[in-house]
Design a protein around this motif. Sequence first.
Motif, PDB file in Angstrom:
ATOM      1  N   PHE A  18      -5.995   3.273  -4.700  1.00  0.00           N
ATOM      2  CA  PHE A  18      -4.649   2.810  -5.047  1.00  0.00           C
ATOM      3  C   PHE A  18      -4.014   2.055  -3.884  1.00  0.00           C
ATOM      4  O   PHE A  18      -3.235   1.110  -4.084  1.00  0.00           O
ATOM      5  CB  PHE A  18      -3.767   3.994  -5.452  1.00  0.00           C
ATOM      6  N   SER A  19      -4.344   2.472  -2.662  1.00  0.00           N
ATOM      7  CA  SER A  19      -3.832   1.774  -1.487  1.00  0.00           C
ATOM      8  C   SER A  19      -4.359   0.340  -1.426  1.00  0.00           C
ATOM      9  O   SER A  19      -3.621  -0.594  -1.098  1.00  0.00           O
ATOM     10  CB  SER A  19      -4.233   2.547  -0.224  1.00  0.00           C
ATOM     11  N   PHE A  20      -5.646   0.148  -1.770  1.00  0.00           N
ATOM     12  CA  PHE A  20      -6.205  -1.203  -1.841  1.00  0.00           C
ATOM     13  C   PHE A  20      -5.440  -2.044  -2.860  1.00  0.00           C
ATOM     14  O   PHE A  20      -5.079  -3.196  -2.593  1.00  0.00           O
ATOM     15  CB  PHE A  20      -7.684  -1.160  -2.264  1.00  0.00           C
ATOM     16  N   LEU A  21      -5.205  -1.456  -4.044  1.00  0.00           N
ATOM     17  CA  LEU A  21      -4.504  -2.183  -5.104  1.00  0.00           C
ATOM     18  C   LEU A  21      -3.078  -2.538  -4.680  1.00  0.00           C
ATOM     19  O   LEU A  21      -2.592  -3.642  -4.948  1.00  0.00           O
ATOM     20  CB  LEU A  21      -4.481  -1.348  -6.384  1.00  0.00           C
ATOM     21  N   GLY A  22      -2.412  -1.599  -4.008  1.00  0.00           N
ATOM     22  CA  GLY A  22      -1.050  -1.868  -3.543  1.00  0.00           C
ATOM     23  C   GLY A  22      -1.001  -2.969  -2.505  1.00  0.00           C
ATOM     24  O   GLY A  22      -0.104  -3.827  -2.530  1.00  0.00           O
ATOM     25  N   ALA A  23      -1.980  -2.968  -1.597  1.00  0.00           N
ATOM     26  CA  ALA A  23      -2.049  -4.035  -0.597  1.00  0.00           C
ATOM     27  C   ALA A  23      -2.269  -5.386  -1.276  1.00  0.00           C
ATOM     28  O   ALA A  23      -1.660  -6.398  -0.895  1.00  0.00           O
ATOM     29  CB  ALA A  23      -3.171  -3.755   0.404  1.00  0.00           C
ATOM     30  N   ALA A  32      -6.669  -3.270   5.431  1.00  0.00           N
ATOM     31  CA  ALA A  32      -5.262  -2.866   5.445  1.00  0.00           C
ATOM     32  C   ALA A  32      -5.031  -1.649   4.553  1.00  0.00           C
ATOM     33  O   ALA A  32      -4.319  -0.716   4.932  1.00  0.00           O
ATOM     34  CB  ALA A  32      -4.376  -4.025   4.999  1.00  0.00           C
ATOM     35  N   GLY A  33      -5.645  -1.651   3.362  1.00  0.00           N
ATOM     36  CA  GLY A  33      -5.468  -0.516   2.452  1.00  0.00           C
ATOM     37  C   GLY A  33      -6.020   0.768   3.024  1.00  0.00           C
ATOM     38  O   GLY A  33      -5.380   1.835   2.939  1.00  0.00           O
ATOM     39  N   ALA A  34      -7.196   0.711   3.634  1.00  0.00           N
ATOM     40  CA  ALA A  34      -7.794   1.906   4.224  1.00  0.00           C
ATOM     41  C   ALA A  34      -6.946   2.433   5.372  1.00  0.00           C
ATOM     42  O   ALA A  34      -6.722   3.643   5.495  1.00  0.00           O
ATOM     43  CB  ALA A  34      -9.211   1.598   4.709  1.00  0.00           C
ATOM     44  N   ALA A  35      -6.473   1.536   6.229  1.00  0.00           N
ATOM     45  CA  ALA A  35      -5.679   1.962   7.382  1.00  0.00           C
ATOM     46  C   ALA A  35      -4.358   2.592   6.960  1.00  0.00           C
ATOM     47  O   ALA A  35      -3.973   3.660   7.465  1.00  0.00           O
ATOM     48  CB  ALA A  35      -5.426   0.774   8.301  1.00  0.00           C
ATOM     49  N   VAL A  36      -3.653   1.968   6.017  1.00  0.00           N
ATOM     50  CA  VAL A  36      -2.351   2.488   5.587  1.00  0.00           C
ATOM     51  C   VAL A  36      -2.512   3.834   4.886  1.00  0.00           C
ATOM     52  O   VAL A  36      -1.662   4.722   5.021  1.00  0.00           O
ATOM     53  CB  VAL A  36      -1.633   1.471   4.677  1.00  0.00           C
ATOM     54  N   SER A  37      -3.601   4.022   4.140  1.00  0.00           N
ATOM     55  CA  SER A  37      -3.804   5.294   3.449  1.00  0.00           C
ATOM     56  C   SER A  37      -3.961   6.449   4.427  1.00  0.00           C
ATOM     57  O   SER A  37      -3.689   7.596   4.088  1.00  0.00           O
ATOM     58  CB  SER A  37      -5.045   5.212   2.553  1.00  0.00           C
ATOM     59  N   VAL A  38      -4.365   6.162   5.664  1.00  0.00           N
ATOM     60  CA  VAL A  38      -4.551   7.212   6.668  1.00  0.00           C
ATOM     61  C   VAL A  38      -3.363   7.311   7.616  1.00  0.00           C
ATOM     62  O   VAL A  38      -2.828   8.393   7.853  1.00  0.00           O
ATOM     63  CB  VAL A  38      -5.847   6.956   7.476  1.00  0.00           C
ATOM     64  N   VAL A  39      -2.919   6.173   8.150  1.00  0.00           N
ATOM     65  CA  VAL A  39      -1.943   6.219   9.233  1.00  0.00           C
ATOM     66  C   VAL A  39      -0.526   5.908   8.796  1.00  0.00           C
ATOM     67  O   VAL A  39       0.433   6.269   9.476  1.00  0.00           O
ATOM     68  CB  VAL A  39      -2.372   5.245  10.358  1.00  0.00           C
ATOM     69  N   ALA A  72       0.827  -1.201   0.000  1.00  0.00           N
ATOM     70  CA  ALA A  72       0.000   0.000   0.000  1.00  0.00           C
ATOM     71  C   ALA A  72       0.865   1.257   0.000  1.00  0.00           C
ATOM     72  O   ALA A  72       0.570   2.235  -0.698  1.00  0.00           O
ATOM     73  CB  ALA A  72      -0.935  -0.010   1.205  1.00  0.00           C
ATOM     74  N   GLY A  73       1.951   1.241   0.779  1.00  0.00           N
ATOM     75  CA  GLY A  73       2.861   2.386   0.803  1.00  0.00           C
ATOM     76  C   GLY A  73       3.534   2.626  -0.535  1.00  0.00           C
ATOM     77  O   GLY A  73       3.728   3.776  -0.957  1.00  0.00           O
TER      78      GLY A  73
END
Length: 354
Positions: A144-149, A269-276, A122-123
């Motif tokens: 995009f974070s979902f796709l990266g995860a 995981a994607g939602a969390a990483v996109s924020v935190v 995600a990062g």
Amino acid sequence: MSLSKIEVNLTKRDSEVKTIALSSRPWAATLILVGGMIALIFGIALSVSFGAADIKFMTVWSAVFHYNPDLTQHQIIQELRLPRVLGGAMVGVCFAVAGAIMQGMTRNPLADSGLLGLNAGAGFALALCFAFFPGLPFMFLILFSFLGAGLGASLVFGIGSMARGGLTPLRLVLAGAALSALLSALSEGIALYFRIGQDLAFWYAGGVAGTSWLQLKIMFPWVAAAVAGAIMLSRSITMLSLGDEVAKGLGLRSGPVKLAGTLIVLILAGAAVSVVGAVGFVGLIIPHLTRKLVGVDYRWIIPCSAILGALLVVFADLAARMVNPPYETPLGALIALIGVPFFLYISRKEGREL
């Protein structure tokens, strides 16, 4: 299959089901859900009150229920602290529930979105967005974070499966560690080449300081739907945690359940990483602690993990602000101080199985 083998399998299946029933502790789960919600409300109020400018509880109450935009303290609470603490609670729910699902489906005690490459994937996707699509709205960043995860998880499982003997918990963790290091290095290289290091610094350190109401409004429907789906799958995940053979013997179609569980994990995981950003170990610590408290029934593990995960991140964020005021310690570093020793303990404890 011979009659004797069928009888052995049925006996084993009945034994596993009885083990779940006997080891489940609904009274402990109820206590965690009720007491945890009270503690979470208290933690949110405490977190909103403490900071560079200490604010009284009565002022917090007034700002939440009788907001006056002309008062500076009300503006601080509404625009900065409330979205920050609510975002932290939501992120804790995401990581904890994702970790619980992963550990249940894979029967891997070390499964965690950070250890298995989802966070790094995600990062990496976010780094590409900042480099090639600057100013992209948060709605697209989260997609995009979902796709990266998903990319990170696919590569980890693919690499781990290529070794002789198939996929094992140890190979999964090693593949996750190697891929996470690679994706993190690529993200840093992109940051240096395109001079976006300052934009990515927040995600590297991990923290909820920049959370806004817009981010929460976009994130909440995804998280709510994913958690609801996890609770609906909880009985099936309990069966999967007994092993594929037992699950099939109980009439479970494991393929669709694993697919649905994987999609839920990617969303969380994607939602969390996109924020935190790069915060790990929440999904490793909380499910283990929850299983110790409530037993092995995922109908209790998932909701209790959500509450305990939110509590961990909210109080960790509060501690991160109080360690060296008025400066802030990165949230990811603070949780890692707990997570790394816990990871080593679990690795040693489960060494024979790995």
